[in-house]
Motif scaffolding. Structure first.
Motif, PDB file in Angstrom:
ATOM      1  N   ALA A 103     107.995  67.647 107.024  1.00  0.00           N
ATOM      2  CA  ALA A 103     107.290  66.368 107.023  1.00  0.00           C
ATOM      3  C   ALA A 103     105.798  66.558 106.772  1.00  0.00           C
ATOM      4  CB  ALA A 103     107.532  65.651 108.355  1.00  0.00           C
ATOM      5  N   LEU A 104     105.191  67.516 107.488  1.00  0.00           N
ATOM      6  CA  LEU A 104     103.766  67.751 107.304  1.00  0.00           C
ATOM      7  C   LEU A 104     103.444  68.398 105.969  1.00  0.00           C
ATOM      8  CD1 LEU A 104     103.692  67.001 110.353  1.00  0.00           C
ATOM      9  CD2 LEU A 104     101.796  68.620 110.540  1.00  0.00           C
ATOM     10  N   TRP A 105     104.410  69.074 105.373  1.00  0.00           N
ATOM     11  CA  TRP A 105     104.254  69.582 104.001  1.00  0.00           C
ATOM     12  C   TRP A 105     103.867  68.423 103.088  1.00  0.00           C
ATOM     13  CZ3 TRP A 105     105.197  74.369 101.396  1.00  0.00           C
ATOM     14  CH2 TRP A 105     105.336  74.281 100.010  1.00  0.00           C
ATOM     15  N   GLY A 106     104.603  67.321 103.198  1.00  0.00           N
ATOM     16  CA  GLY A 106     104.314  66.168 102.358  1.00  0.00           C
ATOM     17  C   GLY A 106     103.028  65.474 102.738  1.00  0.00           C
ATOM     18  N   THR A 107     102.801  65.272 104.048  1.00  0.00           N
ATOM     19  CA  THR A 107     101.630  64.522 104.486  1.00  0.00           C
ATOM     20  C   THR A 107     100.328  65.229 104.154  1.00  0.00           C
ATOM     21  OG1 THR A 107     102.849  63.476 106.294  1.00  0.00           O
ATOM     22  CG2 THR A 107     100.443  63.541 106.483  1.00  0.00           C
ATOM     23  N   TYR A 108     100.211  66.490 104.545  1.00  0.00           N
ATOM     24  CA  TYR A 108      98.924  67.166 104.373  1.00  0.00           C
ATOM     25  C   TYR A 108      98.754  67.764 102.986  1.00  0.00           C
ATOM     26  CZ  TYR A 108      97.801  66.021 109.060  1.00  0.00           C
ATOM     27  OH  TYR A 108      97.514  65.303 110.183  1.00  0.00           O
ATOM     28  N   GLY A 109      99.843  67.923 102.255  1.00  0.00           N
ATOM     29  CA  GLY A 109      99.680  68.217 100.838  1.00  0.00           C
ATOM     30  C   GLY A 109      99.013  67.042 100.136  1.00  0.00           C
ATOM     31  N   PHE A 110      99.439  65.826 100.500  1.00  0.00           N
ATOM     32  CA  PHE A 110      98.811  64.631  99.932  1.00  0.00           C
ATOM     33  C   PHE A 110      97.359  64.502 100.387  1.00  0.00           C
ATOM     34  CE2 PHE A 110      97.572  60.223  99.814  1.00  0.00           C
ATOM     35  CZ  PHE A 110      98.090  59.770  98.617  1.00  0.00           C
ATOM     36  N   VAL A 111      97.127  64.686 101.705  1.00  0.00           N
ATOM     37  CA  VAL A 111      95.769  64.538 102.244  1.00  0.00           C
ATOM     38  C   VAL A 111      94.803  65.507 101.568  1.00  0.00           C
ATOM     39  CG1 VAL A 111      94.366  64.907 104.316  1.00  0.00           C
ATOM     40  CG2 VAL A 111      96.517  63.633 104.466  1.00  0.00           C
ATOM     41  N   THR A 112      95.250  66.750 101.373  1.00  0.00           N
ATOM     42  CA  THR A 112      94.359  67.780 100.846  1.00  0.00           C
ATOM     43  C   THR A 112      94.066  67.608  99.361  1.00  0.00           C
ATOM     44  OG1 THR A 112      95.233  69.334 102.487  1.00  0.00           O
ATOM     45  CG2 THR A 112      94.035  70.272 100.625  1.00  0.00           C
ATOM     46  N   TRP A 113      95.064  67.202  98.585  1.00  0.00           N
ATOM     47  CA  TRP A 113      94.923  67.256  97.135  1.00  0.00           C
ATOM     48  C   TRP A 113      94.869  65.903  96.419  1.00  0.00           C
ATOM     49  CZ3 TRP A 113      93.661  71.008  93.858  1.00  0.00           C
ATOM     50  CH2 TRP A 113      93.749  72.342  94.298  1.00  0.00           C
ATOM     51  N   SER A 114      95.314  64.827  97.055  1.00  0.00           N
ATOM     52  CA  SER A 114      95.443  63.555  96.329  1.00  0.00           C
ATOM     53  C   SER A 114      94.121  63.069  95.766  1.00  0.00           C
ATOM     54  CB  SER A 114      96.053  62.485  97.244  1.00  0.00           C
ATOM     55  OG  SER A 114      95.226  62.277  98.391  1.00  0.00           O
ATOM     56  N   ASN A 115      93.057  63.169  96.546  1.00  0.00           N
ATOM     57  CA  ASN A 115      91.760  62.691  96.086  1.00  0.00           C
ATOM     58  C   ASN A 115      91.335  63.408  94.807  1.00  0.00           C
ATOM     59  OD1 ASN A 115      88.771  62.336  95.990  1.00  0.00           O
ATOM     60  ND2 ASN A 115      89.127  61.224  97.897  1.00  0.00           N
ATOM     61  N   LEU A 116      91.340  64.725  94.843  1.00  0.00           N
ATOM     62  CA  LEU A 116      90.898  65.514  93.697  1.00  0.00           C
ATOM     63  C   LEU A 116      91.823  65.333  92.493  1.00  0.00           C
ATOM     64  CD1 LEU A 116      88.752  67.566  92.789  1.00  0.00           C
ATOM     65  CD2 LEU A 116      90.297  69.383  93.559  1.00  0.00           C
ATOM     66  N   LEU A 117      93.146  65.269  92.744  1.00  0.00           N
ATOM     67  CA  LEU A 117      94.091  65.154  91.630  1.00  0.00           C
ATOM     68  C   LEU A 117      94.049  63.774  90.979  1.00  0.00           C
ATOM     69  CD1 LEU A 117      97.214  67.113  92.906  1.00  0.00           C
ATOM     70  CD2 LEU A 117      95.501  67.832  91.238  1.00  0.00           C
ATOM     71  N   MET A 118      93.780  62.727  91.748  1.00  0.00           N
ATOM     72  CA  MET A 118      93.641  61.413  91.125  1.00  0.00           C
ATOM     73  C   MET A 118      92.410  61.377  90.215  1.00  0.00           C
ATOM     74  SD  MET A 118      94.809  58.492  93.884  1.00  0.00           S
ATOM     75  CE  MET A 118      94.069  59.220  95.339  1.00  0.00           C
ATOM     76  N   VAL A 119      91.372  62.129  90.575  1.00  0.00           N
ATOM     77  CA  VAL A 119      90.173  62.188  89.738  1.00  0.00           C
ATOM     78  C   VAL A 119      90.413  63.045  88.500  1.00  0.00           C
ATOM     79  CG1 VAL A 119      87.768  62.970  89.646  1.00  0.00           C
ATOM     80  CG2 VAL A 119      88.617  61.779  91.676  1.00  0.00           C
TER      81      VAL A 119
END
Length: 426
Positions: A226-242
Motif C-alpha cells: 500500500a505504501l509503495w503506491g502512496t509514497y511513490g506518488f508523493v515522492t515523484w508525482s510533482n516532478l513527473l507531472m512537470v
C-alpha cells in the motif's frame, strides 16, 4: 469477575491526540518537502534527475530504522520522551539540511532526518492506545494519520511559493524551527493514559509474542504494498507531472495539494463510520486497496492538467484511507503492552515500500522515459497488497476490550493525576 473500564479524562485525551497529531504532521511535512524542492536542490547541488530518488531513499532508510527502534523505545523508556525527542531532533537536522552545500552532505543529513522522524509513530500510537478504548480507536487513529496527508498539503502549498520568493533552503529552515517548537511542547505536556498497564520491574519488552503473530505479519506485508503506491506518488508525482506531462510547477503542486487535502477529511471520516457501523476492517481495507489500484491506473493515462485535477481527489482518498483502518488493527493484534513495538515493527515493514520505491521509479523513468510506465509500477503495490489481507482471519482482528489497566508510570505529568482501574481481559 470483570470490572469496569477506567474512564480516561475526556478533555485531556484530546490534548494528547492533538499533540501526537501535531508531531506526526511535522515529520510528515519534513518528509513531503522533498517532492517540491527536488528539482531546485538538484540544480543547486548538481544532482541529475535520475539521482534525486537516492535522496528520498536515504531518508526512508533512516526512517525505517527509527520506526522499528522507536516503537521498542516507546514501550521501554516511555512514549512521551520518544515522541518529543523524535520531532525535536528531526527539526534540528531539517535546519542543518537547509545549510547543505554538497551532494554528500545532503545525503548524510537526509539519513539523519529519517533516523529521528520515524520514532514518533510508535510512541504516538502507544499514547493514543492508552487514552482511547478499542471501540473509539478507529476515529482517533483516523485523526492521527491525517498527519501524513496534511503534511503533503502543507509542503506542496507552501514550498513552491517559498522557492519563488526566497529559496528551497527557506523551506527547511521554516519547518525545522516549527518541528523543534512542537517537540518541546510534547516533552512538557504529554503523559500516558490509564488503559495500559506498565508492569513494574519488567525491564525491556519481550518481543517474542510479536514475532509469532501471524496477523501482524500479514498486515505488515499488505502495508508494504500500500505504501509503495502512496509514497511513490508523493515522492515523484510533482516532478513527473512537470517533466513527463509538461505541467507548470505551481499547477502540478495544486494537483498534489488536492490529492492530500481530500485525505485530511476522509481519514477521520472512515474511522468514525467504521467505528459507528462496526464494519469489518479487513474487508474495508481490501475494497480501498482495489480502488487505489484503479485510480493509479487512471492517473497513468491522464495527459492534461484538467484530467489530473479530476482524478486527484479520488486518488487522494484511496491512497490514504486504508492507513487509519490498518493502523487501528495493530494494537488489537498485539495488545496494549506491546502496542509501541508492534506499531514500530509493522510500520518499519510498511516503510520499506517507501524506501525502495523512489529509486525503482527513478530507474524505470530513466530507462523508459514513460510517465505511464511509472504509475503502472506504482499500481502494482496496492494490487499485490490485497493478497495478504485476504489471508488475514477475521478472528485475528475481532475488537475486544483492553487488558487490565492501572497506573502507567511513564514519567507521569505532574499536572494530570493518574487514573487507576481495571478492564475486561482481552
Amino acid at each position: 469477575m470483570p470490572t469496569s473500564i477506567p474512564t480516561p479524562d475526556t478533555r485531556y485525551r484530546w490534548v494528547v491526540l492533538i499533540l501526537c497529531w501535531a508531531a506526526f504532521t511535522m515529520t510528515s511535512v519534513d518528509r513531503a518537502t522533498w517532492g517540491p524542492v527536488a528539482g531546485s536542490v538538484g540544480a543547486d547541488l548538481g544532482v541529475p534527475v535520475a539521482g534525486l530518488g537516492l535522496f528520498a531513499t536515504t531518508y526512508y532508510i533512516g526512517y525505517v530504522v527509527s520506526t522499528a527502534v522507536g516503537g521498542f523505545i516507546a514501550d521501554w523508556v516511555g512514549a512521551r520522551r520518544t515522541v518529543g525527542l523524535s520531532i525535536l531532533l528531526s527539526g534540528g537536522f531539517m535546519l542543518a539540511f537547509g545549510e547543505a552545500e554538497t551532494h554528500t552532505m545532503g545525503l548524510v543529513l537526509q539519513v539523519c532526518i529519517g533516523l529521528c522522524a520515524g520514532a514518533e509513530v510508535g510512541g504516538g500510537v502507544k499514547l493514543i492506545t492508552s487514552w482511547f478504548v478499542a471501540q473509539r480507536r478507529g476515529f482517533a487513529m483516523g485523526v492521527f494519520v491525517t498527519a501524513t496527508s496534511l503534511g503533503l498539503v502543507v509542503a506542496n502549498a507552501v514550498v513552491p511559493r517559498l522557492i519563488q520568493s526566497h529559496s528551497w533552503r527557506a523551506s527547511y529552515h521554516l519547518f525545522g524551527f516549527t518541528s523543534i517548537a512542537i517537540g518541546v511542547l510534547c516533552l512538557i505536556l504529554l503523559r500516558p493514559g490509564p488503559l495500559i498497564v506498565r508492569r513494574e520491574g519488567s525491564g525491556r519488552p519481550d518481543l517474542r509474542p510479536l514475532l509469532r503473530n501471524r496477523g501482524l505479519l500479514l498486515l505488515a506485508l499488505a502495508g508494504f504494498g500500500a505504501l509503495w503506491g502512496t509514497y511513490g506518488f508523493v515522492t515523484w508525482s510533482n516532478l513527473l507531472m512537470v517533466k513527463g506531462a509538461g505541467l507548470a510547477p505551481v499547477r502540478a503542486g495544486t494537483v498534489v495539494v488536492i490529492f492530500g487535502a481530500v485525505a485530511v477529511f476522509s481519514k477521520p471520516l472512515i474511522g468514525l463510520v467504521g467505528d459507528a457501523l462496526g464494519l469489518s476492517r479487513r474487508r474495508l481495507t481490501v475494497a480501498i486497496l482495489a480502488a487505489f489500484t484503479t485510480c493509479l491506473i487512471a492517473f497513468s493515462f491522464a495527459t492534461t492538467a484538467t484530467q489530473f485535477l479530476w482524478i486527484a481527489p479520488f486518488l487522494g482518498i484511496a491512497a490514504y484511507v486504508y492507513s487509519p483502518v490498518m493502523m487501528a488493527m495493530i494494537p488489537t493484534l498485539s495488545g496494549g503492552q506491546l502496542a509501541g513495538s508492534a506499531t514500530g515493527g509493522v510500520n518499519a515493514v510498511w516503510q520499506l515500500g517507501s524506501t525502495i520505491v523512489p529509486t525503482v521509479v527513478g530507474l524505470v523513468y530513466g530507462a523508459t522515459g514513460s510517465f505511464q510506465a511509472v504509475f503502472l509500477v506504482l499500481a502494482a503495490g496496492p494490487f499485490l497488497a490485497i493478497v495478504p489481507m485476504l489471508f488475514l482471519r477475521q478472528a485475528d482482528i475481532h475488537e475486544q476490550l483492553p487488558a487490565m489497566a492501572a497506573r502507567h508510570h511513564d514519567n507521569d505529568h505532574p499536572l494530570i493525576p493518574a487514573t487507576n482501574g481495571k478492564a475486561d481481559p482481552s
